[in-house]
Design a protein around this motif. Structure first.
Motif, PDB file in Angstrom:
ATOM      1  N   ARG A 190       0.840  -1.196   0.000  1.00  0.00           N
ATOM      2  CA  ARG A 190       0.000   0.000   0.000  1.00  0.00           C
ATOM      3  C   ARG A 190       0.874   1.245   0.000  1.00  0.00           C
ATOM      4  NH1 ARG A 190      -5.062  -0.357  -1.298  1.00  0.00           N
ATOM      5  NH2 ARG A 190      -5.791   1.063   0.268  1.00  0.00           N
ATOM      6  N   MET A 191       0.470   2.247  -0.798  1.00  0.00           N
ATOM      7  CA  MET A 191       1.229   3.478  -0.933  1.00  0.00           C
ATOM      8  C   MET A 191       0.294   4.677  -0.799  1.00  0.00           C
ATOM      9  SD  MET A 191       4.310   2.392  -1.686  1.00  0.00           S
ATOM     10  CE  MET A 191       5.218   3.681  -2.478  1.00  0.00           C
ATOM     11  N   LYS A 192       0.832   5.763  -0.249  1.00  0.00           N
ATOM     12  CA  LYS A 192       0.137   7.048  -0.225  1.00  0.00           C
ATOM     13  C   LYS A 192       0.704   7.844  -1.403  1.00  0.00           C
ATOM     14  CE  LYS A 192      -0.252  11.326   2.391  1.00  0.00           C
ATOM     15  NZ  LYS A 192       0.203  12.031   3.588  1.00  0.00           N
ATOM     16  N   VAL A 193      -0.167   8.300  -2.296  1.00  0.00           N
ATOM     17  CA  VAL A 193       0.262   8.987  -3.510  1.00  0.00           C
ATOM     18  C   VAL A 193      -0.288  10.407  -3.486  1.00  0.00           C
ATOM     19  CG1 VAL A 193       0.245   8.932  -6.027  1.00  0.00           C
ATOM     20  CG2 VAL A 193       0.194   6.789  -4.746  1.00  0.00           C
ATOM     21  N   THR A 194       0.612  11.382  -3.608  1.00  0.00           N
ATOM     22  CA  THR A 194       0.215  12.787  -3.679  1.00  0.00           C
ATOM     23  C   THR A 194       0.460  13.259  -5.105  1.00  0.00           C
ATOM     24  OG1 THR A 194       0.862  13.112  -1.377  1.00  0.00           O
ATOM     25  CG2 THR A 194       0.577  15.088  -2.717  1.00  0.00           C
ATOM     26  N   LYS A 251      -1.788   0.753  -4.779  1.00  0.00           N
ATOM     27  CA  LYS A 251      -1.016  -0.459  -4.539  1.00  0.00           C
ATOM     28  C   LYS A 251       0.142  -0.501  -5.507  1.00  0.00           C
ATOM     29  CE  LYS A 251      -4.311  -3.639  -2.589  1.00  0.00           C
ATOM     30  NZ  LYS A 251      -4.922  -4.957  -2.701  1.00  0.00           N
ATOM     31  N   GLN A 252       1.317  -0.807  -4.962  1.00  0.00           N
ATOM     32  CA  GLN A 252       2.497  -0.952  -5.796  1.00  0.00           C
ATOM     33  C   GLN A 252       2.603  -2.396  -6.217  1.00  0.00           C
ATOM     34  OE1 GLN A 252       6.199   0.145  -3.994  1.00  0.00           O
ATOM     35  NE2 GLN A 252       7.244   0.202  -5.941  1.00  0.00           N
ATOM     36  N   ASP A 253       2.722  -2.621  -7.514  1.00  0.00           N
ATOM     37  CA  ASP A 253       2.856  -3.968  -8.039  1.00  0.00           C
ATOM     38  C   ASP A 253       3.821  -3.931  -9.210  1.00  0.00           C
ATOM     39  OD1 ASP A 253       2.373  -6.690  -8.164  1.00  0.00           O
ATOM     40  OD2 ASP A 253       0.691  -6.468  -9.546  1.00  0.00           O
ATOM     41  N   ARG A 254       4.912  -4.662  -9.107  1.00  0.00           N
ATOM     42  CA  ARG A 254       5.935  -4.734 -10.155  1.00  0.00           C
ATOM     43  C   ARG A 254       6.512  -3.363 -10.499  1.00  0.00           C
ATOM     44  NH1 ARG A 254       2.469  -8.759 -13.859  1.00  0.00           N
ATOM     45  NH2 ARG A 254       2.411 -10.455 -12.372  1.00  0.00           N
ATOM     46  N   THR A 258      -3.640  15.807 -18.144  1.00  0.00           N
ATOM     47  CA  THR A 258      -3.402  14.376 -17.936  1.00  0.00           C
ATOM     48  C   THR A 258      -1.933  14.007 -17.833  1.00  0.00           C
ATOM     49  OG1 THR A 258      -3.418  13.979 -20.311  1.00  0.00           O
ATOM     50  CG2 THR A 258      -5.512  13.695 -19.153  1.00  0.00           C
ATOM     51  N   TYR A 259      -1.020  14.945 -18.128  1.00  0.00           N
ATOM     52  CA  TYR A 259       0.388  14.552 -18.200  1.00  0.00           C
ATOM     53  C   TYR A 259       1.343  15.441 -17.412  1.00  0.00           C
ATOM     54  CZ  TYR A 259       0.396  18.299 -21.625  1.00  0.00           C
ATOM     55  OH  TYR A 259       0.236  19.502 -22.235  1.00  0.00           O
ATOM     56  N   ASP A 260       1.019  16.700 -17.158  1.00  0.00           N
ATOM     57  CA  ASP A 260       1.947  17.623 -16.493  1.00  0.00           C
ATOM     58  C   ASP A 260       1.647  17.647 -14.991  1.00  0.00           C
ATOM     59  OD1 ASP A 260       4.009  19.403 -16.235  1.00  0.00           O
ATOM     60  OD2 ASP A 260       2.863  21.143 -16.915  1.00  0.00           O
ATOM     61  N   LEU A 261       2.069  16.568 -14.292  1.00  0.00           N
ATOM     62  CA  LEU A 261       1.735  16.364 -12.890  1.00  0.00           C
ATOM     63  C   LEU A 261       2.991  16.075 -12.069  1.00  0.00           C
ATOM     64  CD1 LEU A 261      -1.129  13.862 -13.667  1.00  0.00           C
ATOM     65  CD2 LEU A 261      -1.468  16.243 -12.995  1.00  0.00           C
ATOM     66  N   ASP A 262       3.005  16.521 -10.814  1.00  0.00           N
ATOM     67  CA  ASP A 262       4.035  16.140  -9.852  1.00  0.00           C
ATOM     68  C   ASP A 262       3.458  14.986  -9.040  1.00  0.00           C
ATOM     69  OD1 ASP A 262       6.054  17.993 -10.404  1.00  0.00           O
ATOM     70  OD2 ASP A 262       5.124  19.512  -9.131  1.00  0.00           O
ATOM     71  N   ILE A 263       4.156  13.861  -9.014  1.00  0.00           N
ATOM     72  CA  ILE A 263       3.658  12.678  -8.315  1.00  0.00           C
ATOM     73  C   ILE A 263       4.698  12.228  -7.295  1.00  0.00           C
ATOM     74  CG2 ILE A 263       2.887  10.294  -8.577  1.00  0.00           C
ATOM     75  CD1 ILE A 263       2.131  11.036 -11.483  1.00  0.00           C
ATOM     76  N   GLN A 264       4.244  12.061  -6.031  1.00  0.00           N
ATOM     77  CA  GLN A 264       5.118  11.596  -4.954  1.00  0.00           C
ATOM     78  C   GLN A 264       4.474  10.377  -4.309  1.00  0.00           C
ATOM     79  OE1 GLN A 264       5.482  14.979  -2.369  1.00  0.00           O
ATOM     80  NE2 GLN A 264       7.114  15.878  -3.600  1.00  0.00           N
ATOM     81  N   ASN A 265       5.287   9.344  -4.043  1.00  0.00           N
ATOM     82  CA  ASN A 265       4.820   8.112  -3.404  1.00  0.00           C
ATOM     83  C   ASN A 265       5.522   7.926  -2.079  1.00  0.00           C
ATOM     84  OD1 ASN A 265       3.469   7.478  -5.823  1.00  0.00           O
ATOM     85  ND2 ASN A 265       5.286   6.491  -6.635  1.00  0.00           N
ATOM     86  N   GLU A 266       4.790   7.379  -1.114  1.00  0.00           N
ATOM     87  CA  GLU A 266       5.406   6.971   0.150  1.00  0.00           C
ATOM     88  C   GLU A 266       4.628   5.804   0.728  1.00  0.00           C
ATOM     89  OE1 GLU A 266       3.973   9.759   3.651  1.00  0.00           O
ATOM     90  OE2 GLU A 266       4.732  10.966   1.999  1.00  0.00           O
ATOM     91  N   PRO A 267       5.325   4.859   1.340  1.00  0.00           N
ATOM     92  CA  PRO A 267       4.643   3.687   1.925  1.00  0.00           C
ATOM     93  C   PRO A 267       3.722   4.103   3.072  1.00  0.00           C
ATOM     94  CG  PRO A 267       7.028   3.400   1.922  1.00  0.00           C
ATOM     95  CD  PRO A 267       6.762   4.798   1.502  1.00  0.00           C
ATOM     96  N   VAL A 268       2.647   3.356   3.203  1.00  0.00           N
ATOM     97  CA  VAL A 268       1.702   3.615   4.295  1.00  0.00           C
ATOM     98  C   VAL A 268       2.020   2.692   5.440  1.00  0.00           C
ATOM     99  CG1 VAL A 268      -0.727   3.522   4.976  1.00  0.00           C
ATOM    100  CG2 VAL A 268      -0.082   4.375   2.751  1.00  0.00           C
TER     101      VAL A 268
END
Length: 52
Positions: A5-9, A24-27, A42-52
């Protein structure tokens, strides 16, 4: 670890709208179901992931 599980901003670089989602992170990819910002971007986005 499959299915972690991931928190995505996601922040839109066009209008500044911010979305905080769970995914969910998969592969090595994180799936959230996010398609596009409210402004239609749809394409010009800042995306940050961190585990929950």
């Amino acid at each position: 670890m499959s299915g972690q599980r991931m928190k995505v901003t996601i922040r839109c670089r066009h209008c500044g709208e911010r979305f905080i989602l769970r995914g969910k992170q998969d592969r090595g990819k994180v799936e959230t179901g996010f398609k596009q910002c409210l402004c239609g971007n749809t394409y010009d986005l800042d995306i940050q992931n961190e585990p929950v």
